[in-house]
Design a protein around this motif. Structure first.
Motif, PDB file in Angstrom:
ATOM      1  N   PRO A   7     -13.320   3.152  -0.838  1.00  0.00           N
ATOM      2  CA  PRO A   7     -12.908   1.835  -1.337  1.00  0.00           C
ATOM      3  C   PRO A   7     -11.410   1.625  -1.146  1.00  0.00           C
ATOM      4  CG  PRO A   7     -14.385   2.901  -2.889  1.00  0.00           C
ATOM      5  CD  PRO A   7     -14.025   3.939  -1.860  1.00  0.00           C
ATOM      6  N   TYR A   8     -11.022   0.376  -1.056  1.00  0.00           N
ATOM      7  CA  TYR A   8      -9.617   0.047  -0.811  1.00  0.00           C
ATOM      8  C   TYR A   8      -9.187  -1.019  -1.809  1.00  0.00           C
ATOM      9  CZ  TYR A   8      -5.312  -0.907   1.781  1.00  0.00           C
ATOM     10  OH  TYR A   8      -3.994  -1.040   2.154  1.00  0.00           O
ATOM     11  N   THR A   9      -8.106  -0.736  -2.550  1.00  0.00           N
ATOM     12  CA  THR A   9      -7.634  -1.646  -3.586  1.00  0.00           C
ATOM     13  C   THR A   9      -6.323  -2.302  -3.167  1.00  0.00           C
ATOM     14  OG1 THR A   9      -8.698  -0.375  -5.342  1.00  0.00           O
ATOM     15  CG2 THR A   9      -6.915  -1.848  -5.999  1.00  0.00           C
ATOM     16  N   SER A  12      -5.415  -6.301  -7.766  1.00  0.00           N
ATOM     17  CA  SER A  12      -6.489  -5.898  -8.685  1.00  0.00           C
ATOM     18  C   SER A  12      -7.861  -5.956  -8.034  1.00  0.00           C
ATOM     19  CB  SER A  12      -6.485  -6.802  -9.925  1.00  0.00           C
ATOM     20  OG  SER A  12      -6.827  -8.131  -9.575  1.00  0.00           O
ATOM     21  N   THR A  14     -10.724  -4.575  -5.455  1.00  0.00           N
ATOM     22  CA  THR A  14     -11.183  -3.393  -4.727  1.00  0.00           C
ATOM     23  C   THR A  14     -12.290  -3.783  -3.763  1.00  0.00           C
ATOM     24  OG1 THR A  14     -10.599  -1.890  -6.536  1.00  0.00           O
ATOM     25  CG2 THR A  14     -12.196  -1.095  -4.914  1.00  0.00           C
TER      26      THR A  14
END
Length: 364
Positions: A7-9, A12, A14
């Motif tokens: 996952p990539y945030t 705020s 993701t």
């Protein structure tokens, strides 16, 4: 876990994986009347299939901020509330499949008023059905067959900046979670950036600072209305591909790195790095991952996260790009047209997990 499925945030938000869908025009909206620019069942099915296939983030095709900002009469738009309401059905579907909905905000500038690709893709003259006179930073036609654009006044430039901001507000109301400013592929912002298409002598031309002024004003205006908790992207053509044997001056990779630093300071969270599209008669280099080095350079020299695009077709190739730190995500275009379930294939090949709709799980 593989890099591709990490996952990539950003801020705020993701995104569940790094497999993202690049904007691709569908030329499938109604060209005139109250339904002009409104997404149709085609757009719902087209984007929904890629979400069901496990794509982590989907960017709509170039979505015009005004009627004259369309590259063809059949483009999507986000300049009125009817379009906004219609987009809500699409963003809701994407979110239901754990896909982040993103929108590319665009103005085609001098490349506007063209036919659909399968009808030849040529320019439509202002006196032809659905044609109009395009706008541009300078009265320089995109190509010999194209109508020379009307040179924008400063007042018109200010109005377009406001239209970008208004479009961003509508995009938020429509349920989008990522906004991308389209500054690539010879669209209006790119036309201002490149000395090949910008011959102005006022504060919007000449020097690097002058030629980037419009891009930065648009970015500031969109960032001001886009929520702090949601990311803003900017798509750039890293180079015009004008070679040493061509006496024209164009936009370069050095310029892109310099612009990336300016954009980051103004709240852009990721640079979507593509190439070319601003001048005709230029051979664009191609080969697997041919645009990735530009994304890698921007990331290394500016510190701004990047997404790479350009003939990324195989899961192992995409994984290597991310694992080597050459980009933070990959954007797939035509490969996702060929295979909406590319993310599922990548998961199988790399021993990872991708989201599948509940309806596609079979009972044991």
């Amino acid at each position: 876990m593989t890099s591709l499925f990490t996952p990539y945030t950003l801020r705020s938000l993701t995104v569940p994986n790094r497999i993202w869908m690049a904007p691709m025009c569908q030329y499938s909206a109604v060209p005139e009347g109250a339904a002009a620019g409104v997404p149709t069942d085609w757009h719902l099915a087209h984007l929904g299939a890629r979400a069901a296939g496990g794509t982590g983030l989907i960017l709509t095709e170039a979505t015009a901020i005004s009627p004259e900002g369309r590259i063809s009469p059949y483009d999507l738009g986000i300049w009125n509330n009817t379009q906004t309401e219609a987009f809500r059905r699409i963003t809701a579907l994407l979110k239901s499949q754990h896909t982040v909905p993103g929108i590319q905000l665009a103005h085609a500038g001098r490349k506007a008023s063209t036919e659909r690709t399968w009808a030849g893709g040529g320019p439509l003259a202002p006196d032809e059905p659905y044609g109009w006179t395009p706008l541009g930073p300078s009265p320089l036609a995109f190509g010999e067959a194209h109508t020379a654009p009307e040179e924008l006044t400063v007042a018109q430039i200010d109005a377009i900046v406001r239209e970008f901001a208004d479009a961003a507000r509508r995009a938020l109301a429509a349920g989008f979670e990522v906004a991308e400013v389209h500054g690539a592929h010879g669209y209006l912002i790119h036309q201002f950036l490149s000395p090949a298409s910008n011959h102005r002598t006022d504060g919007y031309g000449g020097t690097f600072e002058g030629r980037t002024r419009f891009a930065l004003e648009v970015t500031d205006a969109v960032r001001a209305v886009w929520p702090d908790e949601l990311p803003l992207f900017f798509r750039v053509s890293a180079t015009d591909w004008i070679g040493a044997d061509d006496d024209r001056e164009g936009w370069t990779a050095d310029d892109t790195v310099r612009l990336a630093k300016e954009l980051q300071a103004r709240g852009v969270d990721l640079l979507d790095v593509s190439t070319g599209g601003n001048v005709t008669g230029v051979r664009i280099e191609s080969g697997p991952g041919y645009q990735v080095p530009f994304a890698a350079r921007v990331r290394a020299e500016s510190g701004l996260p990047t997404a790479a695009v350009g003939l990324i077709t195989e899961p192992a190739q995409a994984q290597e790009i991310l694992a080597a730190g050459r980009a933070d995500a990959v954007l797939l275009g035509r490969e996702l047209l060929r295979d909406p379930y590319w993310a599922q294939r990548a998961a199988r090949e790399l021993g990872a997990e991708a989201h599948r709709p509940h309806q596609y799980h079979r009972a044991a």
